[in-house]
Scaffold this active site. Structure first.
Site, PDB file in Angstrom:
ATOM      1  N   ARG A   1       0.834  -1.207   0.000  1.00 17.88           N
ATOM      2  CA  ARG A   1       0.000   0.000   0.000  1.00 17.88           C
ATOM      3  C   ARG A   1       0.866   1.252   0.000  1.00 17.88           C
ATOM      4  O   ARG A   1       0.533   2.246  -0.634  1.00 17.88           O
ATOM      5  CB  ARG A   1      -0.945   0.014   1.208  1.00 17.88           C
TER       6      ARG A   1
ATOM      7  N   GLU B   1       2.144   1.589  -3.444  1.00 20.59           N
ATOM      8  CA  GLU B   1       1.047   2.085  -4.268  1.00 20.59           C
ATOM      9  C   GLU B   1       0.845   3.592  -4.062  1.00 20.59           C
ATOM     10  O   GLU B   1       0.631   4.340  -5.023  1.00 20.59           O
ATOM     11  CB  GLU B   1      -0.224   1.322  -3.911  1.00 20.59           C
TER      12      GLU B   1
ATOM     13  N   SER C   1      15.126  14.313   3.565  1.00 17.67           N
ATOM     14  CA  SER C   1      16.028  13.318   4.132  1.00 17.67           C
ATOM     15  C   SER C   1      15.279  12.166   4.793  1.00 17.67           C
ATOM     16  O   SER C   1      14.273  12.367   5.472  1.00 17.67           O
ATOM     17  CB  SER C   1      16.932  13.974   5.180  1.00 17.67           C
TER      18      SER C   1
END
Length: 156
Positions: A96, A99, A122
């Site tokens: 997820r 995605e 960072s």
């Protein structure tokens, strides 16, 4: 306390032992799942390293298959899910996030550059926070904060 795996290796070794014991005892996954109080599919997935089992179900499995006592504890750990190795993550939770970056990565890049200039956020000087909050429409929501220091690109 619930424990989590960081590598598939321990659960893969346990899966091999489970499949070996299943074959030696001539059992089906249904035979093994009986008495756990869980569905056949869930127990099978757990035995294949994809889910943790509650302690009582883990005890049934370990006793039925006559596994080493370490298996009782390992079966209760949250595994690194995904049984197909490859470059794209297969663990549903990790996927997820992959995605999200696939969908919103270019948006994040555009907004970071527009608001900060040419540079990066960072992951070394970094803080991560996750909170569980109630969803007004029912259920829960995850609020994830990624707090990284902005590092501008320096011409040289």
């Amino acid at each position: 306390m619930t424990q989590s795996q960081y590598s598939q290796t321990p659960r893969l070794a346990l899966t091999d032992a489970i499949i070996d014991a299943k074959a030696r005892k001539n059992l089906t996954f249904e035979d093994i799942a009986q008495g756990t109080g869980l569905s056949l599919a869930f127990v099978t997935a757990a035995l294949l390293g994809q889910h943790p089992l509650p302690a009582d179900a883990a005890r049934v499995v370990v006793d039925r298959l006559e596994l080493e006592e370490d298996a009782f504890f390992l079966l209760q750990t949250i595994p690194v899910r995904g049984s197909i190795p490859g470059g794209i993550p297969t663990d549903p939770t990790i996927y997820r996030f992959y995605e999200m970056v696939q969908v919103y990565g270019s948006t994040l890049k555009a907004l970071v550059h527009e608001q900060f200039g040419d540079g990066i956020i960072s992951a070394i000087d970094f803080k991560l926070d996750i909170k569980k909050v109630d969803d007004p429409n029912g259920g829960s929501r995850a609020v994830i904060t990624l707090d990284g220091k902005y590092l501008p690109t320096k011409p040289f």
